[in-house]
Design a protein around this motif. Sequence first.
Motif, mmCIF file in Angstrom:
data_model
loop_
_atom_site.group_PDB
_atom_site.id
_atom_site.type_symbol
_atom_site.label_atom_id
_atom_site.label_comp_id
_atom_site.label_asym_id
_atom_site.label_seq_id
_atom_site.Cartn_x
_atom_site.Cartn_y
_atom_site.Cartn_z
ATOM 1 N N ALA A 234 0.854 -1.185 0.000
ATOM 2 C CA ALA A 234 0.000 0.000 0.000
ATOM 3 C C ALA A 234 0.889 1.234 0.000
ATOM 4 O O ALA A 234 2.011 1.207 0.513
ATOM 5 C CB ALA A 234 -0.922 0.009 1.219
ATOM 6 N N MET A 235 0.392 2.324 -0.580
ATOM 7 C CA MET A 235 1.109 3.594 -0.573
ATOM 8 C C MET A 235 0.481 4.529 0.456
ATOM 9 O O MET A 235 -0.736 4.529 0.670
ATOM 10 C CB MET A 235 1.061 4.259 -1.943
ATOM 11 C CG MET A 235 1.846 3.561 -3.024
ATOM 12 S SD MET A 235 3.619 3.354 -2.664
ATOM 13 C CE MET A 235 4.120 5.072 -2.437
ATOM 14 N N VAL A 264 0.662 -6.253 5.324
ATOM 15 C CA VAL A 264 0.664 -5.143 4.371
ATOM 16 C C VAL A 264 1.964 -4.374 4.531
ATOM 17 O O VAL A 264 2.305 -3.935 5.634
ATOM 18 C CB VAL A 264 -0.536 -4.200 4.591
ATOM 19 C CG1 VAL A 264 -0.547 -3.115 3.510
ATOM 20 C CG2 VAL A 264 -1.856 -4.968 4.591
ATOM 21 N N ARG A 265 2.701 -4.242 3.443
ATOM 22 C CA ARG A 265 3.904 -3.414 3.441
ATOM 23 C C ARG A 265 3.487 -2.030 2.952
ATOM 24 O O ARG A 265 3.154 -1.837 1.786
ATOM 25 C CB ARG A 265 4.981 -4.000 2.530
ATOM 26 C CG ARG A 265 6.299 -3.202 2.556
ATOM 27 C CD ARG A 265 7.402 -3.970 1.852
ATOM 28 N NE ARG A 265 8.686 -3.268 1.892
ATOM 29 C CZ ARG A 265 9.863 -3.871 2.068
ATOM 30 N NH1 ARG A 265 9.907 -5.167 2.257
ATOM 31 N NH2 ARG A 265 10.992 -3.172 2.072
ATOM 32 N N VAL A 285 6.589 -3.527 11.891
ATOM 33 C CA VAL A 285 8.014 -3.735 11.641
ATOM 34 C C VAL A 285 8.461 -2.717 10.612
ATOM 35 O O VAL A 285 7.822 -2.556 9.565
ATOM 36 C CB VAL A 285 8.302 -5.158 11.124
ATOM 37 C CG1 VAL A 285 9.790 -5.322 10.798
ATOM 38 C CG2 VAL A 285 7.868 -6.199 12.148
ATOM 39 N N VAL A 286 9.554 -1.994 10.896
ATOM 40 C CA VAL A 286 10.145 -1.090 9.911
ATOM 41 C C VAL A 286 11.045 -1.927 9.011
ATOM 42 O O VAL A 286 12.116 -2.370 9.423
ATOM 43 C CB VAL A 286 10.943 0.045 10.584
ATOM 44 C CG1 VAL A 286 11.534 0.964 9.517
ATOM 45 C CG2 VAL A 286 10.055 0.833 11.528
ATOM 46 N N ARG A 287 10.581 -2.164 7.800
ATOM 47 C CA ARG A 287 11.313 -3.017 6.878
ATOM 48 C C ARG A 287 12.441 -2.289 6.146
ATOM 49 O O ARG A 287 13.484 -2.877 5.834
ATOM 50 C CB ARG A 287 10.350 -3.628 5.851
ATOM 51 C CG ARG A 287 9.438 -4.697 6.419
ATOM 52 C CD ARG A 287 10.223 -5.909 6.837
ATOM 53 N NE ARG A 287 9.376 -6.960 7.418
ATOM 54 C CZ ARG A 287 9.857 -8.016 8.037
ATOM 55 N NH1 ARG A 287 11.170 -8.158 8.179
ATOM 56 N NH2 ARG A 287 9.042 -8.921 8.530
ATOM 57 N N ALA A 288 12.228 -1.004 5.827
ATOM 58 C CA ALA A 288 13.226 -0.285 5.029
ATOM 59 C C ALA A 288 13.177 1.192 5.354
ATOM 60 O O ALA A 288 12.138 1.736 5.756
ATOM 61 C CB ALA A 288 12.985 -0.518 3.540
ATOM 62 N N ILE A 315 6.849 0.130 6.129
ATOM 63 C CA ILE A 315 6.383 -0.393 7.418
ATOM 64 C C ILE A 315 5.423 -1.556 7.167
ATOM 65 O O ILE A 315 4.461 -1.422 6.402
ATOM 66 C CB ILE A 315 5.700 0.707 8.244
ATOM 67 C CG1 ILE A 315 6.746 1.741 8.668
ATOM 68 C CG2 ILE A 315 4.971 0.129 9.434
ATOM 69 C CD1 ILE A 315 6.205 2.850 9.527
ATOM 70 N N GLU A 316 5.692 -2.672 7.806
ATOM 71 C CA GLU A 316 4.839 -3.854 7.652
ATOM 72 C C GLU A 316 3.893 -3.976 8.840
ATOM 73 O O GLU A 316 4.322 -3.941 10.000
ATOM 74 C CB GLU A 316 5.696 -5.111 7.539
ATOM 75 C CG GLU A 316 4.897 -6.370 7.237
ATOM 76 C CD GLU A 316 5.791 -7.582 7.101
ATOM 77 O OE1 GLU A 316 6.395 -7.733 6.018
ATOM 78 O OE2 GLU A 316 5.906 -8.350 8.073
#
Length: 516
Positions: A234-235, A264-265, A285-288, A315-316
């Motif tokens: 999602a944006m 959902v990322r 979770v902060v993925r990137a 963020i996931e």
Amino acid sequence: MSRSRLRLLLACLAALAIVIPLAWMWQASLVPATYSVMDMGTLDYGGGPEPAAGAMDHGSSGDMGDMGDMGDMDMAGMEHGATTSVADLVTKADGPPDVAVDLVAAQGEVTLASGRKVPGYTLNGTSPGPQIDARQGDLVEVTVRNESVTDGMTLHWHGVDVPNADDGVAGVTQDAVAVGEEHTYRFVAEQAGTYWYHSHQVSHEQVIGGLFGALVVHPARGSRNAADSDTVEAMAVAHTYSGTRTLNGEEGDVPFVAEPGQRVRVRVVNTDNGPTQVWAGGPYVVRAVDGYDLVEPTPVTDRSVTLTGGARLDIEVAVPDDGSAVRLHVGGATALVLGPEGSVAPEVTQPTEKLDLLSYGSPADLPFDVSDPDRTFDYDIGRRPGFLDGRPGLWWTVNGKMFPDVPMYVVREGDVVVMRIHNGTSEDHPMHLHGHHAVVLSRDGVAATGSPWWVDSLAVDPDETYEIAFVADNPGLWMDHCHNLPHAKEGLVAHLMYEGVDTPYRVGGALENQPE
């Protein structure tokens, strides 16, 4: 001499003692109507080797007044000798593009999702402009036509380490695209991640007014970082239009349909000048950060994470199994509501604690050695009264000096660079280096202990000092400025320059190039 005449004489002398220095300061602050950024400030070699005598003679701000009479002559080429032009630093890939996009920039009104109209700018009739999606390794070609943006416009690929000719900075890497003209950008999307694009001509007005869009580079198929089938994306593009906070151009809660238990990322982009806080109604979770995946990030609860101006976070969030929704806040006024259609997410207040990315995730080896850098630079941010191009005011300074007497940081290709950024002011500054990503080494003397924290946009709060490091692996002439764009307009800007590189473009002039 009578006492009255003596008093008059003393008063005149006192007035002259004030007026003459002020007049000198005013005159010294004037910037010519057209100039090369190569000729401003002083060269800073960061303790590294300097070029051979005469190979890189550099003008100073004291010489800039003489440049105004040179018109559009290639002063930089005359002064700096034979060099590589930024116009020649282009993508070498041939053949048809994998992703081809046509954009039309217009000035007028932006219609918000509520129907309210605000003055601003659009791309293909909308703001944000169309999202551009590519896959890692794709050749991307974007042609933009300026239909009605009266000041001209460009497109800068924020966070994408493109070749210098495609960086989109008016007066530095290209001329502004005038009304009725078009320009084509062409680059290989080498780094997967979340990015955005925006104008870098009169940017303090055009970006705020809506001349921007999102760019997502998805991992190559079959790569280790490719998304699995259980995760959807999602944006959440945050922007404030005339005082109204929005996500993806919508106000308030923005629904995103996802199934119970689904992950959902969310790709969060902060296009505003100032920082915002991001938090969720459950673990996340902060993925990137800024396009770089973190190493072994762990679930976060009861904490928000700071997203500075220009920066991005992936963020996931997991959708609850019970059929309800979860709320992901981007600032206090907007939230993405993730869940089944029609589901409701409970309200959640902003946490009082903040996630510290300096110690989040697991450490990993860096791809270069920072123990003995080739160059070490200082970027000290201050503020003091004075004149900027003849205008009195309270202006930003770099290393104690006001624009145009700012440093030009000089590197050679392959250099390992360590830069110390200190904020000696009472305001925060989102510092953005074009063309490179840097890794955070320390903050206020405390070494980073978490996942390597790579950034292209870094929040430096009042009285904070960061040490960052990067490899000079992208030749060109690159801006290094505050992405609170009015701050850049007020002088908080410097440049990173590679030896042997020059620019034929000029700030100002008949084309009225105005990068900030």
